[in-house]
Enzyme design. Structure first.
Site, PDB file in Angstrom:
ATOM      1  N   GLU A  77       0.807  -1.210   0.035  1.00  0.00           N
ATOM      2  CA  GLU A  77      -0.045   0.145  -0.203  1.00  0.00           C
ATOM      3  C   GLU A  77       0.878   1.228  -0.049  1.00  0.00           C
ATOM      4  O   GLU A  77       1.845   1.559   0.533  1.00  0.00           O
ATOM      5  CB  GLU A  77      -0.797   0.217   1.319  1.00  0.00           C
TER       6      GLU A  77
ATOM      7  N   CYS B  39      -2.098   1.352   8.128  1.00  0.00           N
ATOM      8  CA  CYS B  39      -1.142   0.488   7.504  1.00  0.00           C
ATOM      9  C   CYS B  39      -1.808  -0.863   7.255  1.00  0.00           C
ATOM     10  O   CYS B  39      -2.274  -1.405   8.243  1.00  0.00           O
ATOM     11  CB  CYS B  39       0.205   0.553   8.151  1.00  0.00           C
TER      12      CYS B  39
HETATM   13  N1  SAH Z   1       6.637  -0.330  11.219  1.00  0.00           N
HETATM   14  C1  SAH Z   1       6.729   0.988  11.452  1.00  0.00           C
HETATM   15  C2  SAH Z   1       6.303   1.891  10.204  1.00  0.00           C
HETATM   16  C3  SAH Z   1       4.949   1.465   9.543  1.00  0.00           C
HETATM   17  S1  SAH Z   1       3.642   1.581  10.838  1.00  0.00           S
HETATM   18  C4  SAH Z   1       6.277   1.279  12.737  1.00  0.00           C
HETATM   19  O1  SAH Z   1       5.707   0.767  13.379  1.00  0.00           O
HETATM   20  O2  SAH Z   1       6.717   2.489  13.042  1.00  0.00           O
HETATM   21  C5  SAH Z   1       3.521   3.396  10.698  1.00  0.00           C
HETATM   22  C6  SAH Z   1       2.511   4.082  12.001  1.00  0.00           C
HETATM   23  O3  SAH Z   1       1.005   3.274  11.946  1.00  0.00           O
HETATM   24  C7  SAH Z   1       3.237   3.343  13.403  1.00  0.00           C
HETATM   25  O4  SAH Z   1       3.288   4.475  14.118  1.00  0.00           O
HETATM   26  C8  SAH Z   1       2.153   2.193  13.866  1.00  0.00           C
HETATM   27  O5  SAH Z   1       2.055   1.957  15.089  1.00  0.00           O
HETATM   28  C9  SAH Z   1       0.943   2.997  13.395  1.00  0.00           C
HETATM   29  N2  SAH Z   1      -0.486   1.973  13.276  1.00  0.00           N
HETATM   30  C10 SAH Z   1      -0.551   0.911  12.861  1.00  0.00           C
HETATM   31  N3  SAH Z   1      -1.769   0.165  13.017  1.00  0.00           N
HETATM   32  C11 SAH Z   1      -2.456   1.299  13.421  1.00  0.00           C
HETATM   33  C12 SAH Z   1      -3.745   1.567  13.692  1.00  0.00           C
HETATM   34  N4  SAH Z   1      -4.593   0.245  13.762  1.00  0.00           N
HETATM   35  N5  SAH Z   1      -4.412   2.314  14.164  1.00  0.00           N
HETATM   36  C13 SAH Z   1      -3.261   3.808  14.146  1.00  0.00           C
HETATM   37  N6  SAH Z   1      -2.051   3.468  13.997  1.00  0.00           N
HETATM   38  C14 SAH Z   1      -1.706   2.367  13.409  1.00  0.00           C
HETATM   39 FE1  SF4 Z   2       4.919  -3.776  11.837  1.00  0.00          FE
HETATM   40 FE2  SF4 Z   2       4.162  -2.988  14.041  1.00  0.00          FE
HETATM   41 FE3  SF4 Z   2       4.855  -1.103  12.142  1.00  0.00          FE
HETATM   42 FE4  SF4 Z   2       2.709  -2.608  11.998  1.00  0.00          FE
HETATM   43  S1  SF4 Z   2       2.740  -1.256  13.589  1.00  0.00           S
HETATM   44  S2  SF4 Z   2       4.152  -2.182  10.321  1.00  0.00           S
HETATM   45  S3  SF4 Z   2       3.173  -4.645  12.906  1.00  0.00           S
HETATM   46  S4  SF4 Z   2       6.109  -2.676  13.246  1.00  0.00           S
END
Ligand code: SAH
Ligand code: SF4
Length: 372
Positions: A97, A344
């Site tokens: 995505e 994400c």
């Molecule tokens: N893996 C990296 C970058 C991708 S996730 C990381 O975890 O930082 C990017 C951001 O989206 C992260 O801060 C993550 O915690 C947040 N995120 C993931 N799932 C989410 C959700 N269901 N609601 C809100 N934020 C979410």
């Molecule tokens: Fe991976 Fe956690 Fe980032 Fe989701 S929030 S992309 S599981 S590191």
């Protein structure tokens, strides 16, 4: 096994590589600079669109390089067209995505065109509130696949009548620092050929400590965002399982060293989950921690995902949580594109639920409406 195309990707070929290739193909060397700039023009979707190059040269070159390693397999818009969510198809039919977001100029702040890119197909970290975490890791993206997502986001903004990409955030699917080599290579391309300033690029990590050290040594000085989500190891071990290998103290020490080496203020991400990490104790601990490292805190109310009973907190609880953070620079991030499964991995998850995405990660052909 990943089946990669044998021809090199144009977007990650450096000057020396391009000059060598031009020499081998009998193309004058000065064309190398045009070819290097070509992929970054918003209206250029194929080499054929590069009108300043003679037709013959375009076809000779086209046979030798890959103009793009990603294509748009599906597109959805939200926020009255200001958020464009792309599902990008890769060589091996897997999908990631990418989101393009337009933020109009307001007051003293200029317009922004932000590309949110994926660094991996899936993710091995397995945070329970994240749709990507639930799918596990399929594979890491190449540097070209990362930068080509920025190009596709630029094309999408252009198609919708907006300006170019000015900002890039590594906040799509995957953990960028678990794919550090490709992430760092992509950062050099974005700050080089693509001309995007390092201060306008943010790499978000769940806390891969050796990756932060590597980023500090080898990458341009981009903004680092730490996905903290919990201020105590006990809670963080549950929310971000990687914390067992790299606990909060080690993470903050690496982040502090990154901040001093680059002169860049750290961002702390906090996905606010009702009844899980929204207590006043967590807020107070977050405040202390943010103040000690001078971090900016981004609070993101959790986007609901399929298969989890967790969600955003009650608005009054959220208000009290934010009140505890006084004295700290805090932004409450709107969940852009809520109506297109913004968080994400969510567009992918919803396509999967509608059976448009096969379990192996490939897209099924678009269904034609009966009677159409
Ligand atoms: N893996 C990296 C970058 C991708 S996730 C990381 O975890 O930082 C990017 C951001 O989206 C992260 O801060 C993550 O915690 C947040 N995120 C993931 N799932 C989410 C959700 N269901 N609601 C809100 N934020 C979410
Ligand atoms: Fe991976 Fe956690 Fe980032 Fe989701 S929030 S992309 S599981 S590191």
């Amino acid at each position: 096994m990943v089946l990669m195309h044998p021809a090199p990707a144009l977007s990650t070929l450096d000057d020396a590589g391009l000059r060598t290739l031009c020499g081998r193909l009998g193309i004058p060397e000065y064309r190398a600079a045009q070819l290097r700039a070509a992929p970054w023009q918003p209206f250029v979707a194929t080499l054929d669109d590069v009108r300043q190059l003679p037709t013959e040269l375009r076809s000779t070159f086209d046979a030798q390089v890959r103009f793009s390693t990603a294509t748009v397999a599906a597109e959805r818009t939200a926020d009255a067209g200001a958020t464009i969510k792309l599902l990008c198809g890769l060589d091996d039919s897997l999908t990631v995505e990418t989101v393009a977001m337009e933020t109009p100029a307001r007051g003293a702040s200029r317009r922004r065109g932000t590309a949110c890119v994926s660094s991996q197909v899936g993710c091995a970290v397995g945070c329970p509130f994240c749709a990507t975490g639930r799918m596990g890791l399929r594979r890491s993206c190449t540097a070209a696949e990362i930068v080509d997502q920025v190009r596709l986001a630029g094309h999408a903004l252009h198609r919708h009548g907006f300006g170019p990409v000015t900002h890039v955030v590594y906040m799509g699917m995957g953990e960028p620092l678990a794919n550090a080599a490709a992430t760092i290579e992509s950062l050099h391309v974005l700050t080089g050929a693509a001309g995007i300033s390092a201060r306008r690029i943010t790499v978000s990590t769940s806390g891969v400590v050796p990756g932060i050290t590597r980023l500090q040594r080898e990458a341009p000085p981009v903004t680092l965002a730490i996905s903290l989500h919990a201020a105590t190891d006990e809670l963080r071990n549950r929310l971000v399982p990687l914390n067992r290998a790299h606990p909060i103290a080690a993470l903050l020490s690496a982040a502090g060293s990154y901040a001093s080496a680059t002169g860049r203020r750290i961002s702390v991400e906090w996905c606010l989950i009702g009844g899980v990490n929204d207590s006043l104790q967590q807020a107070q601990a977050l405040r202390e921690l943010a103040r000690s490292c001078g971090a900016h805190v981004n609070v993101i109310p959790m986007n609901r995902i399929e298969g989890s009973s967790w969600g955003p907190p009650d608005p009054e609880v959220a208000r009290q949580f934010l009140h505890q953070l006084r004295g700290v620079q805090v932004t409450v991030r709107d969940t852009r594109g809520g109506d297109v499964d913004a968080a994400c991995g969510q567009l992918r998850a919803s396509l999967e639920a509608r059976r448009e995405l096969r379990p192996d990660g490939t897209l099924s052909p678009p269904r034609t409406a009966v009677g159409a």
